[in-house]
Write a protein that holds these residues in place. Structure first.
Motif, PDB file in Angstrom:
ATOM      1  N   ASN A  65       0.805  -1.239   0.198  1.00  0.00           N
ATOM      2  CA  ASN A  65       0.108   0.001  -0.065  1.00  0.00           C
ATOM      3  C   ASN A  65       0.923   1.324  -0.057  1.00  0.00           C
ATOM      4  OD1 ASN A  65      -1.691   2.070   0.437  1.00  0.00           O
ATOM      5  ND2 ASN A  65      -2.896   0.948   2.018  1.00  0.00           N
ATOM      6  N   PRO A  66       1.036   2.137  -1.076  1.00  0.00           N
ATOM      7  CA  PRO A  66       1.733   3.343  -1.100  1.00  0.00           C
ATOM      8  C   PRO A  66       1.536   4.353   0.057  1.00  0.00           C
ATOM      9  CG  PRO A  66       0.671   2.970  -3.356  1.00  0.00           C
ATOM     10  CD  PRO A  66       0.251   1.904  -2.415  1.00  0.00           C
ATOM     11  N   VAL A  67       0.239   4.147   0.540  1.00  0.00           N
ATOM     12  CA  VAL A  67       0.266   5.071   1.812  1.00  0.00           C
ATOM     13  C   VAL A  67       1.087   4.771   3.077  1.00  0.00           C
ATOM     14  CG1 VAL A  67      -1.466   6.101   3.511  1.00  0.00           C
ATOM     15  CG2 VAL A  67      -2.217   5.623   1.291  1.00  0.00           C
ATOM     16  N   LEU A  68       1.152   3.219   3.290  1.00  0.00           N
ATOM     17  CA  LEU A  68       1.982   2.931   4.427  1.00  0.00           C
ATOM     18  C   LEU A  68       3.590   3.115   4.007  1.00  0.00           C
ATOM     19  CD1 LEU A  68       0.526  -0.761   4.961  1.00  0.00           C
ATOM     20  CD2 LEU A  68       0.496   1.161   6.593  1.00  0.00           C
ATOM     21  N   SER A  69       3.865   2.867   2.607  1.00  0.00           N
ATOM     22  CA  SER A  69       5.372   3.161   2.617  1.00  0.00           C
ATOM     23  C   SER A  69       5.709   4.580   2.526  1.00  0.00           C
ATOM     24  CB  SER A  69       5.615   2.597   1.086  1.00  0.00           C
ATOM     25  OG  SER A  69       4.758   3.294  -0.128  1.00  0.00           O
ATOM     26  N   ALA A  70       4.642   5.432   2.209  1.00  0.00           N
ATOM     27  CA  ALA A  70       4.783   6.985   2.251  1.00  0.00           C
ATOM     28  C   ALA A  70       5.130   7.241   3.921  1.00  0.00           C
ATOM     29  CB  ALA A  70       3.875   7.492   1.952  1.00  0.00           C
ATOM     30  N   ILE A  71       4.768   6.656   4.762  1.00  0.00           N
ATOM     31  CA  ILE A  71       4.977   7.014   6.297  1.00  0.00           C
ATOM     32  C   ILE A  71       6.393   7.171   6.741  1.00  0.00           C
ATOM     33  CG2 ILE A  71       4.476   6.487   8.613  1.00  0.00           C
ATOM     34  CD1 ILE A  71       1.866   5.130   7.803  1.00  0.00           C
ATOM     35  N   PRO A  72       7.103   6.169   6.331  1.00  0.00           N
ATOM     36  CA  PRO A  72       8.751   6.171   6.738  1.00  0.00           C
ATOM     37  C   PRO A  72       9.224   7.159   5.824  1.00  0.00           C
ATOM     38  CG  PRO A  72       8.196   3.946   5.975  1.00  0.00           C
ATOM     39  CD  PRO A  72       6.938   4.754   6.223  1.00  0.00           C
ATOM     40  N   PHE A  73       8.974   7.108   4.582  1.00  0.00           N
ATOM     41  CA  PHE A  73       9.702   8.191   3.719  1.00  0.00           C
ATOM     42  C   PHE A  73       9.494   9.611   4.182  1.00  0.00           C
ATOM     43  CE2 PHE A  73      11.101   9.694  -0.381  1.00  0.00           C
ATOM     44  CZ  PHE A  73      12.296   8.691  -0.933  1.00  0.00           C
ATOM     45  N   SER A  74       8.320   9.678   4.452  1.00  0.00           N
ATOM     46  CA  SER A  74       8.054  11.268   4.612  1.00  0.00           C
ATOM     47  C   SER A  74       8.512  11.743   6.127  1.00  0.00           C
ATOM     48  CB  SER A  74       6.321  11.490   4.780  1.00  0.00           C
ATOM     49  OG  SER A  74       5.678  11.198   3.607  1.00  0.00           O
ATOM     50  N   VAL A  75       8.587  10.793   6.978  1.00  0.00           N
ATOM     51  CA  VAL A  75       9.331  11.190   8.160  1.00  0.00           C
ATOM     52  C   VAL A  75      10.694  11.236   8.054  1.00  0.00           C
ATOM     53  CG1 VAL A  75       9.490  10.270  10.671  1.00  0.00           C
ATOM     54  CG2 VAL A  75       7.169  10.001   9.517  1.00  0.00           C
ATOM     55  N   PHE A  76      11.321  10.328   7.270  1.00  0.00           N
ATOM     56  CA  PHE A  76      12.683  10.560   7.035  1.00  0.00           C
ATOM     57  C   PHE A  76      13.230  11.731   6.336  1.00  0.00           C
ATOM     58  CE2 PHE A  76      16.438   9.303   4.292  1.00  0.00           C
ATOM     59  CZ  PHE A  76      17.417   9.286   5.481  1.00  0.00           C
ATOM     60  N   SER A  77      12.361  12.107   5.349  1.00  0.00           N
ATOM     61  CA  SER A  77      12.375  13.374   4.598  1.00  0.00           C
ATOM     62  C   SER A  77      12.172  14.675   5.603  1.00  0.00           C
ATOM     63  CB  SER A  77      11.511  13.379   3.459  1.00  0.00           C
ATOM     64  OG  SER A  77      11.680  12.397   2.361  1.00  0.00           O
ATOM     65  N   ALA A  78      11.498  14.630   6.502  1.00  0.00           N
ATOM     66  CA  ALA A  78      11.249  15.589   7.590  1.00  0.00           C
ATOM     67  C   ALA A  78      12.550  15.727   8.511  1.00  0.00           C
ATOM     68  CB  ALA A  78       9.911  15.428   8.182  1.00  0.00           C
ATOM     69  N   VAL A  79      13.019  14.740   8.741  1.00  0.00           N
ATOM     70  CA  VAL A  79      14.138  14.733   9.816  1.00  0.00           C
ATOM     71  C   VAL A  79      15.327  15.423   9.096  1.00  0.00           C
ATOM     72  CG1 VAL A  79      15.747  13.474  10.969  1.00  0.00           C
ATOM     73  CG2 VAL A  79      13.494  12.874  11.168  1.00  0.00           C
ATOM     74  N   LEU A  80      15.451  14.833   7.657  1.00  0.00           N
ATOM     75  CA  LEU A  80      16.672  15.172   6.978  1.00  0.00           C
ATOM     76  C   LEU A  80      16.667  16.610   6.687  1.00  0.00           C
ATOM     77  CD1 LEU A  80      17.509  12.806   4.039  1.00  0.00           C
ATOM     78  CD2 LEU A  80      18.990  13.621   5.955  1.00  0.00           C
ATOM     79  N   MET A  81      15.298  17.206   6.278  1.00  0.00           N
ATOM     80  CA  MET A  81      15.186  18.677   6.337  1.00  0.00           C
ATOM     81  C   MET A  81      15.331  19.690   7.332  1.00  0.00           C
ATOM     82  SD  MET A  81      11.919  18.824   3.614  1.00  0.00           S
ATOM     83  CE  MET A  81      11.589  18.059   2.028  1.00  0.00           C
ATOM     84  N   GLY A  82      14.974  18.936   8.456  1.00  0.00           N
ATOM     85  CA  GLY A  82      14.951  19.788   9.608  1.00  0.00           C
ATOM     86  C   GLY A  82      16.619  19.705  10.016  1.00  0.00           C
ATOM     87  N   SER A  83      17.315  18.781   9.971  1.00  0.00           N
ATOM     88  CA  SER A  83      18.687  18.509  10.248  1.00  0.00           C
ATOM     89  C   SER A  83      19.977  18.994   9.270  1.00  0.00           C
ATOM     90  CB  SER A  83      18.960  17.193  10.655  1.00  0.00           C
ATOM     91  OG  SER A  83      18.062  16.705  11.533  1.00  0.00           O
ATOM     92  N   LEU A  84      19.644  18.788   7.731  1.00  0.00           N
ATOM     93  CA  LEU A  84      20.334  19.153   7.036  1.00  0.00           C
ATOM     94  C   LEU A  84      21.067  20.529   7.051  1.00  0.00           C
ATOM     95  CD1 LEU A  84      21.423  17.454   4.872  1.00  0.00           C
ATOM     96  CD2 LEU A  84      20.319  18.210   3.098  1.00  0.00           C
ATOM     97  N   GLY A  85      20.203  21.417   7.434  1.00  0.00           N
ATOM     98  CA  GLY A  85      20.591  22.973   7.380  1.00  0.00           C
ATOM     99  C   GLY A  85      21.653  23.141   8.456  1.00  0.00           C
TER     100      GLY A  85
END
Length: 268
Positions: free
Chosen positions: A60-80
């Protein structure tokens, strides 16, 4: 007027509208106060990588989007913080990389990708029972986390540096807040699609903020407004046979302009 609720798919859509309004009203309040609309847009578009991964893995793409979205959020908040680049540059990079990964994953997946456009532009009328359960769980996680870190979220939303001085681990709390934005994005994907998510995440809170700055009242008003406006959009899309996600967003946009006019009249 309520005859459209006799159909099972419309009942599911109405329940989905309530669930997305809860997550939008609560998380959108912080998004508007802290002015992180752009980073929320970055997370929503990066989530397309998770959608593509779901097609590739056959889940289910909705399920796979959960870890991917959270990981992207952590990266965006940390990369800077970790790399010497501005936050908006990091957002722009991860925004486009997430979309590109989604396209590559879908290209690599066998066969035709059904319902792909429903993830891009939303299809609240086709939300299945399983996705409603996922929305309920994500809403509970969002409400529980906000209840646990309410004071900390409020502190960093108004003044992150002062919160740090007062002993609040502001960067960690900021990352957790971005994680909630990521979960809200997943809740919203089937309702209005990745491209229109920002509207639902910001407009109800933006309307409410014109009339109150009290956070609990702002959240409550945003949730109620979200439920009313998404239900009106849903009904209009049924009545005139229009795309449901786009109709909901247009109703929200009209409501914002009407509220701005009312505010001007009220205070003048």
């Amino acid at each position: 007027m309520l005859e459209f609720l006799q159909y099972q798919f419309m009942q599911n859509a109405f329940i989905a509208a309530i669930l997305v309004s809860i997550s939008c009203g609560v998380v959108g309040t912080y998004v508007v106060i802290k002015k992180i609309v752009f980073i929320s847009g970055g997370i929503s578009h990066a989530a397309f990588g998770g959608i593509g991964l779901g097609y590739l893995l056959g889940i289910n793409p909705v399920l796979s989007a959960i870890p991917f979205s959270v990981f992207s959020a952590v990266l965006m908040g940390s990369l800077g913080k970790k790399v010497e680049i501005s936050e908006d540059t990091a957002i722009g990079i991860l925004w486009s990389v997430g979309m590109a990964l989604g396209i590559i994953f879908i290209n690599l997946s066998p066969g035709y990708a059904p319902d792909l456009f429903s993830y891009l532009f939303g299809s609240i009328l086709t939300v299945p029972y399983q996705d409603l359960l996922i929305m309920v769980v994500l809403d509970l996680i969002i409400l529980g986390t906000v209840g646990l870190f309410y004071r900390e979220f409020a502190a960093i939303s108004f003044d992150e540096e002062f919160a740090e001085v007062m002993g609040v681990p502001s960067h960690l709390i900021y990352i957790i807040l971005l994680g909630l934005v990521a979960l809200s994005v997943v809740v919203l994907i089937k309702a209005v699609g990745i491209i229109l998510i920002i509207a639902l995440l910001t407009i109800p809170a933006a309307i409410s903020r014109q009339f109150t700055h009290n956070i609990p009242k702002l959240m409550m008003t945003s949730v109620i407004l979200g439920i009313i406006l998404t239900s009106i959009g849903l009904w209009l899309s049924y009545l005139f046979n229009l795309a449901s996600g786009a109709t909901i967003v247009l109703v929200l946009g009209v409501a914002f302009f009407v509220s701005a006019i009312l505010k001007k009249i009220w205070y003048d």
